[in-house]
Write a protein that holds these residues in place. Structure first.
Motif, PDB file in Angstrom:
ATOM      1  N   LYS A 177     -15.566 -78.660   5.237  1.00  0.00           N
ATOM      2  CA  LYS A 177     -16.343 -79.016   4.053  1.00  0.00           C
ATOM      3  C   LYS A 177     -16.158 -80.479   3.677  1.00  0.00           C
ATOM      4  O   LYS A 177     -17.083 -81.132   3.184  1.00  0.00           O
ATOM      5  CB  LYS A 177     -15.942 -78.111   2.890  1.00  0.00           C
ATOM      6  CG  LYS A 177     -14.464 -78.203   2.498  1.00  0.00           C
ATOM      7  CD  LYS A 177     -14.101 -77.175   1.464  1.00  0.00           C
ATOM      8  CE  LYS A 177     -12.642 -77.310   1.042  1.00  0.00           C
ATOM      9  NZ  LYS A 177     -11.708 -77.115   2.178  1.00  0.00           N
ATOM     10  N   PHE A 180     -18.597 -83.038   5.236  1.00  0.00           N
ATOM     11  CA  PHE A 180     -19.947 -83.134   4.685  1.00  0.00           C
ATOM     12  C   PHE A 180     -19.925 -83.317   3.168  1.00  0.00           C
ATOM     13  O   PHE A 180     -20.945 -83.166   2.500  1.00  0.00           O
ATOM     14  CB  PHE A 180     -20.756 -81.881   5.033  1.00  0.00           C
ATOM     15  CG  PHE A 180     -20.947 -81.678   6.517  1.00  0.00           C
ATOM     16  CD1 PHE A 180     -21.094 -82.761   7.364  1.00  0.00           C
ATOM     17  CD2 PHE A 180     -20.974 -80.408   7.054  1.00  0.00           C
ATOM     18  CE1 PHE A 180     -21.275 -82.580   8.730  1.00  0.00           C
ATOM     19  CE2 PHE A 180     -21.158 -80.209   8.421  1.00  0.00           C
ATOM     20  CZ  PHE A 180     -21.301 -81.309   9.259  1.00  0.00           C
ATOM     21  N   ARG A 181     -18.728 -83.600   2.621  1.00  0.00           N
ATOM     22  CA  ARG A 181     -18.576 -83.877   1.181  1.00  0.00           C
ATOM     23  C   ARG A 181     -19.106 -82.738   0.314  1.00  0.00           C
ATOM     24  O   ARG A 181     -19.625 -82.954  -0.784  1.00  0.00           O
ATOM     25  CB  ARG A 181     -19.275 -85.188   0.804  1.00  0.00           C
ATOM     26  CG  ARG A 181     -18.778 -86.383   1.591  1.00  0.00           C
ATOM     27  CD  ARG A 181     -19.467 -87.648   1.174  1.00  0.00           C
ATOM     28  NE  ARG A 181     -19.045 -88.773   2.002  1.00  0.00           N
ATOM     29  CZ  ARG A 181     -19.472 -90.017   1.857  1.00  0.00           C
ATOM     30  NH1 ARG A 181     -20.320 -90.307   0.899  1.00  0.00           N
ATOM     31  NH2 ARG A 181     -19.055 -90.981   2.652  1.00  0.00           N
ATOM     32  N   GLY A 182     -18.989 -81.531   0.846  1.00  0.00           N
ATOM     33  CA  GLY A 182     -19.389 -80.368   0.064  1.00  0.00           C
ATOM     34  C   GLY A 182     -20.876 -80.140  -0.011  1.00  0.00           C
ATOM     35  O   GLY A 182     -21.331 -79.261  -0.741  1.00  0.00           O
ATOM     36  N   THR A 183     -21.682 -80.897   0.760  1.00  0.00           N
ATOM     37  CA  THR A 183     -23.135 -80.785   0.653  1.00  0.00           C
ATOM     38  C   THR A 183     -23.747 -79.874   1.701  1.00  0.00           C
ATOM     39  O   THR A 183     -24.936 -79.596   1.661  1.00  0.00           O
ATOM     40  CB  THR A 183     -23.784 -82.179   0.782  1.00  0.00           C
ATOM     41  OG1 THR A 183     -23.440 -82.744   2.057  1.00  0.00           O
ATOM     42  CG2 THR A 183     -23.290 -83.104  -0.325  1.00  0.00           C
ATOM     43  N   GLY A 184     -22.973 -79.418   2.675  1.00  0.00           N
ATOM     44  CA  GLY A 184     -23.514 -78.567   3.723  1.00  0.00           C
ATOM     45  C   GLY A 184     -23.962 -79.360   4.927  1.00  0.00           C
ATOM     46  O   GLY A 184     -23.653 -80.541   5.071  1.00  0.00           O
ATOM     47  N   PRO A 186     -25.870 -81.606   7.559  1.00  0.00           N
ATOM     48  CA  PRO A 186     -26.764 -82.761   7.418  1.00  0.00           C
ATOM     49  C   PRO A 186     -28.207 -82.398   7.766  1.00  0.00           C
ATOM     50  O   PRO A 186     -28.457 -81.537   8.621  1.00  0.00           O
ATOM     51  CB  PRO A 186     -26.193 -83.770   8.432  1.00  0.00           C
ATOM     52  CG  PRO A 186     -24.787 -83.352   8.652  1.00  0.00           C
ATOM     53  CD  PRO A 186     -24.783 -81.855   8.516  1.00  0.00           C
ATOM     54  N   GLN A 187     -29.145 -83.074   7.156  1.00  0.00           N
ATOM     55  CA  GLN A 187     -30.563 -82.765   7.344  1.00  0.00           C
ATOM     56  C   GLN A 187     -30.996 -82.954   8.790  1.00  0.00           C
ATOM     57  O   GLN A 187     -31.824 -82.191   9.300  1.00  0.00           O
ATOM     58  CB  GLN A 187     -31.416 -83.657   6.431  1.00  0.00           C
ATOM     59  CG  GLN A 187     -32.892 -83.285   6.417  1.00  0.00           C
ATOM     60  CD  GLN A 187     -33.126 -81.878   5.901  1.00  0.00           C
ATOM     61  OE1 GLN A 187     -32.537 -81.467   4.905  1.00  0.00           O
ATOM     62  NE2 GLN A 187     -33.987 -81.118   6.584  1.00  0.00           N
ATOM     63  N   ARG A 228     -23.011 -72.139   9.218  1.00  0.00           N
ATOM     64  CA  ARG A 228     -22.153 -72.366   8.051  1.00  0.00           C
ATOM     65  C   ARG A 228     -21.405 -71.070   7.770  1.00  0.00           C
ATOM     66  O   ARG A 228     -22.008 -70.025   7.552  1.00  0.00           O
ATOM     67  CB  ARG A 228     -22.989 -72.772   6.838  1.00  0.00           C
ATOM     68  CG  ARG A 228     -22.187 -72.811   5.535  1.00  0.00           C
ATOM     69  CD  ARG A 228     -23.039 -73.180   4.349  1.00  0.00           C
ATOM     70  NE  ARG A 228     -24.148 -72.267   4.134  1.00  0.00           N
ATOM     71  CZ  ARG A 228     -24.057 -71.075   3.574  1.00  0.00           C
ATOM     72  NH1 ARG A 228     -22.874 -70.591   3.189  1.00  0.00           N
ATOM     73  NH2 ARG A 228     -25.145 -70.325   3.412  1.00  0.00           N
TER      74      ARG A 228
END
Length: 273
Positions: A177, A180-184, A186-187, A228
């Protein structure tokens, strides 16, 4: 009336070979990928169940447990189920693999905790004030890398209903986590891997505990998934059924299917890939 066949017998009648070690070994069990331990109270829909040999089933059990624990280490307060499941799973690791638990706690002192907080804060990770920090190193990472490779083969089977061939190469990447800095995810990975999927049964959906994206191209035999596991562990896996289509400069870390137990003894996997 004939005897009712078990779920394992029905699966093995359709798929006779283990999909986790190259397709050359007869399967004699069914394996949940990802494992029941990842889900609240070990309760999950009866989907993504693959044929496996006893060696793969039993030899990856610790990796399943470690991944289920790490996936529950999020940024937010755990639910009651998460806390109770974690305590139960950690007791099992402490009893059977105390070296892993010792690694997790080796920097539990106040100075080390402050250093870890500053380090992660410098990367923009959203760290709650009460958060505690765990060390993941060479005792833990072989099991997580083994799990990542196993998950890749399991999702490949789910997408194709075939064992990954011995002619191919595959690999997997671990991300936590904090990466990705807690953001999930990457796009750019989401765009490649496609729409999100989850294990579901009627109105029951386990998306919060496991969500994956997968794309398989039957024309060139290329496969990718991005998964995830809760909000603590992310895995990206790739495979090519024909190794000759991969550029030589890319295949140094790709491997052929074989016994997953070998991963635990390979120094290469003592780091995060």
């Amino acid at each position: 009336m004939g005897e009712k066949k078990s779920a394992t017998k029905r699966l093995l009648e359709k798929y006779a070979y283990c999909c986790l070690c190259g397709g050359g070994v007869k399967a004699n069990t069914r394996e949940h990928v990802p494992p029941k331990a990842l889900f609240d109270r070990s309760h999950r829909p009866n989907q993504m169940v693959v044929p496996a040999c006893s060696a793969c089933n039993e030899g990856t059990r610790t990796g399943d447990t470690v991944a289920a624990i790490v996936a529950r280490w999020g940024f937010s307060e755990p639910t009651t189920a998460e806390r109770e499941d974690s305590q139960r799973l950690i007791r099992g690791i402490a009893n059977n693999h105390p070296d892993i638990q010792l690694e997790w706690l080796q920097n539990s002192g106040s100075v080390s905790q402050r250093q870890a907080r500053r380090h992660l804060a410098s990367y923009g990770a959203p760290i709650p004030n009460e958060a505690k920090f765990i060390t993941i190193g060479p005792a833990t990472l072989p099991y997580l890398n083994q799990f990542a490779l196993k998950l890749t083969l399991g999702i490949y089977f789910e997408q194709t209903l075939r064992c990954f061939p011995s002619t191919g190469l595959f690999r997997a990447f671990l991300r936590f986590k904090e990466d990705f800095r807690g953001t999930g995810l990457p796009q750019k990975i989401i765009d490649i891997a496609g729409d999100p999927l989850a294990l579901a049964q009627g109105a029951w959906n386990t998306r919060e505990q496991f969500e994956y994206r997968a794309k398989y191209n039957p024309e060139n035999g290329l496969f990718i998934h991005a998964s995830r596991l809760r909000m603590g562990l992310f895995i990206v896996g790739m495979a090519s059924e024909d190794r000759s289509v991969l550029p030589n400069e890319l295949i140094a870390d790709w491997i052929s299917p074989g016994p997953l137990s070998k991963i635990l003894d390979d120094p290469h996997y003592r780091d995060k890939l």
